[in-house]
Design a protein around this motif. Structure first.
Motif, PDB file in Angstrom:
ATOM      1  N   GLY A   1      85.697  -4.082 -63.552  1.00  0.00           N
ATOM      2  CA  GLY A   1      84.345  -4.343 -63.096  1.00  0.00           C
ATOM      3  C   GLY A   1      83.707  -3.242 -62.281  1.00  0.00           C
ATOM      4  N   HIS A   2      84.432  -2.146 -62.045  1.00  0.00           N
ATOM      5  CA  HIS A   2      83.879  -1.072 -61.219  1.00  0.00           C
ATOM      6  C   HIS A   2      82.649  -0.426 -61.864  1.00  0.00           C
ATOM      7  CE1 HIS A   2      88.250  -0.929 -59.833  1.00  0.00           C
ATOM      8  NE2 HIS A   2      87.559  -1.481 -58.860  1.00  0.00           N
ATOM      9  N   GLY A   3      82.731  -0.139 -63.141  1.00  0.00           N
ATOM     10  CA  GLY A   3      81.598   0.472 -63.829  1.00  0.00           C
ATOM     11  C   GLY A   3      80.380  -0.446 -63.815  1.00  0.00           C
ATOM     12  N   GLY A   4      80.605  -1.725 -64.048  1.00  0.00           N
ATOM     13  CA  GLY A   4      79.509  -2.688 -64.028  1.00  0.00           C
ATOM     14  C   GLY A   4      78.871  -2.801 -62.659  1.00  0.00           C
ATOM     15  N   GLN A   5      79.686  -2.778 -61.619  1.00  0.00           N
ATOM     16  CA  GLN A   5      79.142  -2.846 -60.259  1.00  0.00           C
ATOM     17  C   GLN A   5      78.329  -1.598 -59.932  1.00  0.00           C
ATOM     18  OE1 GLN A   5      82.198  -3.775 -57.433  1.00  0.00           O
ATOM     19  NE2 GLN A   5      82.414  -5.864 -58.187  1.00  0.00           N
ATOM     20  N   LEU A   6      78.822  -0.445 -60.359  1.00  0.00           N
ATOM     21  CA  LEU A   6      78.089   0.793 -60.106  1.00  0.00           C
ATOM     22  C   LEU A   6      76.789   0.822 -60.924  1.00  0.00           C
ATOM     23  CD1 LEU A   6      78.248   3.261 -58.339  1.00  0.00           C
ATOM     24  CD2 LEU A   6      79.609   4.392 -60.100  1.00  0.00           C
ATOM     25  N   LEU A   7      76.835   0.348 -62.160  1.00  0.00           N
ATOM     26  CA  LEU A   7      75.624   0.274 -62.974  1.00  0.00           C
ATOM     27  C   LEU A   7      74.605  -0.674 -62.339  1.00  0.00           C
ATOM     28  CD1 LEU A   7      74.123   1.078 -65.570  1.00  0.00           C
ATOM     29  CD2 LEU A   7      75.260  -0.825 -66.695  1.00  0.00           C
ATOM     30  N   ASP A   8      75.051  -1.833 -61.885  1.00  0.00           N
ATOM     31  CA  ASP A   8      74.148  -2.783 -61.209  1.00  0.00           C
ATOM     32  C   ASP A   8      73.546  -2.155 -59.953  1.00  0.00           C
ATOM     33  OD1 ASP A   8      74.719  -4.680 -63.147  1.00  0.00           O
ATOM     34  OD2 ASP A   8      76.113  -5.808 -61.881  1.00  0.00           O
ATOM     35  N   TRP A   9      74.349  -1.395 -59.211  1.00  0.00           N
ATOM     36  CA  TRP A   9      73.856  -0.709 -58.012  1.00  0.00           C
ATOM     37  C   TRP A   9      72.776   0.307 -58.378  1.00  0.00           C
ATOM     38  CZ3 TRP A   9      74.049   4.431 -56.374  1.00  0.00           C
ATOM     39  CH2 TRP A   9      73.757   4.648 -55.028  1.00  0.00           C
ATOM     40  N   LEU A  10      73.004   1.056 -59.475  1.00  0.00           N
ATOM     41  CA  LEU A  10      72.019   2.030 -59.927  1.00  0.00           C
ATOM     42  C   LEU A  10      70.694   1.358 -60.293  1.00  0.00           C
ATOM     43  CD1 LEU A  10      74.332   4.259 -62.117  1.00  0.00           C
ATOM     44  CD2 LEU A  10      72.989   5.085 -60.171  1.00  0.00           C
ATOM     45  N   VAL A  11      70.764   0.250 -61.006  1.00  0.00           N
ATOM     46  CA  VAL A  11      69.552  -0.477 -61.385  1.00  0.00           C
ATOM     47  C   VAL A  11      68.841  -0.974 -60.127  1.00  0.00           C
ATOM     48  CG1 VAL A  11      68.666  -2.521 -62.579  1.00  0.00           C
ATOM     49  CG2 VAL A  11      70.372  -1.054 -63.697  1.00  0.00           C
ATOM     50  N   ALA A  12      69.595  -1.462 -59.151  1.00  0.00           N
ATOM     51  CA  ALA A  12      68.998  -1.905 -57.888  1.00  0.00           C
ATOM     52  C   ALA A  12      68.327  -0.734 -57.168  1.00  0.00           C
ATOM     53  CB  ALA A  12      70.055  -2.549 -56.987  1.00  0.00           C
ATOM     54  N   GLN A  13      68.944   0.453 -57.204  1.00  0.00           N
ATOM     55  CA  GLN A  13      68.334   1.638 -56.603  1.00  0.00           C
ATOM     56  C   GLN A  13      67.013   1.962 -57.291  1.00  0.00           C
ATOM     57  OE1 GLN A  13      69.636   3.343 -53.768  1.00  0.00           O
ATOM     58  NE2 GLN A  13      70.755   1.417 -53.878  1.00  0.00           N
ATOM     59  N   ALA A  14      66.991   1.865 -58.608  1.00  0.00           N
ATOM     60  CA  ALA A  14      65.768   2.134 -59.367  1.00  0.00           C
ATOM     61  C   ALA A  14      64.660   1.162 -58.955  1.00  0.00           C
ATOM     62  CB  ALA A  14      66.040   2.031 -60.862  1.00  0.00           C
ATOM     63  N   LYS A  15      65.002  -0.097 -58.835  1.00  0.00           N
ATOM     64  CA  LYS A  15      64.006  -1.098 -58.434  1.00  0.00           C
ATOM     65  C   LYS A  15      63.524  -0.851 -57.006  1.00  0.00           C
ATOM     66  CE  LYS A  15      65.643  -4.704 -61.548  1.00  0.00           C
ATOM     67  NZ  LYS A  15      66.358  -5.992 -61.669  1.00  0.00           N
ATOM     68  N   GLN A  16      64.448  -0.562 -56.093  1.00  0.00           N
ATOM     69  CA  GLN A  16      64.086  -0.318 -54.691  1.00  0.00           C
ATOM     70  C   GLN A  16      63.196   0.913 -54.541  1.00  0.00           C
ATOM     71  OE1 GLN A  16      67.698  -0.075 -52.397  1.00  0.00           O
ATOM     72  NE2 GLN A  16      68.287  -2.191 -52.880  1.00  0.00           N
ATOM     73  N   ASN A  17      63.343   1.857 -55.455  1.00  0.00           N
ATOM     74  CA  ASN A  17      62.556   3.088 -55.399  1.00  0.00           C
ATOM     75  C   ASN A  17      61.352   3.042 -56.343  1.00  0.00           C
ATOM     76  OD1 ASN A  17      63.889   5.266 -53.564  1.00  0.00           O
ATOM     77  ND2 ASN A  17      65.560   4.125 -54.501  1.00  0.00           N
ATOM     78  N   HIS A  18      60.984   1.843 -56.755  1.00  0.00           N
ATOM     79  CA  HIS A  18      59.769   1.591 -57.527  1.00  0.00           C
ATOM     80  C   HIS A  18      59.717   2.357 -58.843  1.00  0.00           C
ATOM     81  CE1 HIS A  18      58.533  -0.449 -53.901  1.00  0.00           C
ATOM     82  NE2 HIS A  18      58.757   0.673 -53.226  1.00  0.00           N
ATOM     83  N   CYS A  19      60.864   2.454 -59.501  1.00  0.00           N
ATOM     84  CA  CYS A  19      60.903   3.108 -60.804  1.00  0.00           C
ATOM     85  C   CYS A  19      60.327   2.186 -61.869  1.00  0.00           C
ATOM     86  CB  CYS A  19      62.337   3.487 -61.180  1.00  0.00           C
ATOM     87  SG  CYS A  19      63.021   4.794 -60.149  1.00  0.00           S
ATOM     88  N   ASP A  20      59.714   2.787 -62.875  1.00  0.00           N
ATOM     89  CA  ASP A  20      59.186   2.040 -64.006  1.00  0.00           C
ATOM     90  C   ASP A  20      60.281   1.744 -65.027  1.00  0.00           C
ATOM     91  OD1 ASP A  20      56.374   2.122 -63.170  1.00  0.00           O
ATOM     92  OD2 ASP A  20      56.552   4.278 -63.539  1.00  0.00           O
ATOM     93  N   GLU A  21      61.258   2.650 -65.114  1.00  0.00           N
ATOM     94  CA  GLU A  21      62.321   2.493 -66.098  1.00  0.00           C
ATOM     95  C   GLU A  21      63.624   3.108 -65.580  1.00  0.00           C
ATOM     96  OE1 GLU A  21      61.410   3.609 -70.122  1.00  0.00           O
ATOM     97  OE2 GLU A  21      59.387   2.753 -70.024  1.00  0.00           O
TER      98      GLU A  21
END
Length: 140
Positions: free
Chosen positions: A87-107
């Motif tokens: 689950g490490h890769g999935g957790q890191l991927l979820d963290w990346l998506v959360a970073q994108a959302k927190q930084n107001h990314c469109d995609e």
């Protein structure tokens, strides 16, 4: 388990044994300087650590594009082979998506080598779509 940015030489060096599994051309002696050079242009290196061991690593950046607006682009995402399917890769991927959302990314974007079938199954299972082909021309 914790996820942190590698911002000092020691943390950058700790990421190397995992990153080299994805990028075998990298040399340990050059790795910190290469990361530092990229950090100067907006690159971020992050790692997932469990019980004192780096289990997964990612390199990413924020970009503004005419095609997609503001995006978080993942240069590298790799879990240590000896620790895969935990689950490490999935957790890191979820963290990346959360970073994108927190930084107001469109995609959110990443490229994956055409030969990496296991990675493709992983990305598709995490709701990423295949939206384009990436073309490259080696100049050196």
């Amino acid at each position: 388990m914790k996820i942190a940015l590698a911002e000092n030489e020691a943390d950058i060096a700790r990421c190397y044994p995992v990153m080299v599994e994805l990028r075998p051309h990298l040399k340990a002696a050059d790795f910190p300087a290469r990361v530092r050079k990229q950090q100067a242009t907006g690159f971020h290196l992050a790692y997932l650590e469990e019980a004192g061991a780096v289990c997964a690593v990612t390199g990413f950046r924020y970009l503004e594009t005419l095609a997609w607006g503001k995006i978080l682009y993942v240069d590298d995402l790799v879990a240590a082979e000896a620790m895969r399917s935990r689950g490490h890769g999935g957790q890191l991927l979820d963290w990346l998506v959360a970073q994108a959302k927190q930084n107001h990314c469109d995609e959110f974007h990443l490229d994956s080598g055409v030969q990496r079938f296991g990675a493709h199954r992983f990305y598709l299972a995490h709701r990423l779509d295949i939206t384009c082909h990436h073309f490259a021309l080696k100049l050196k």
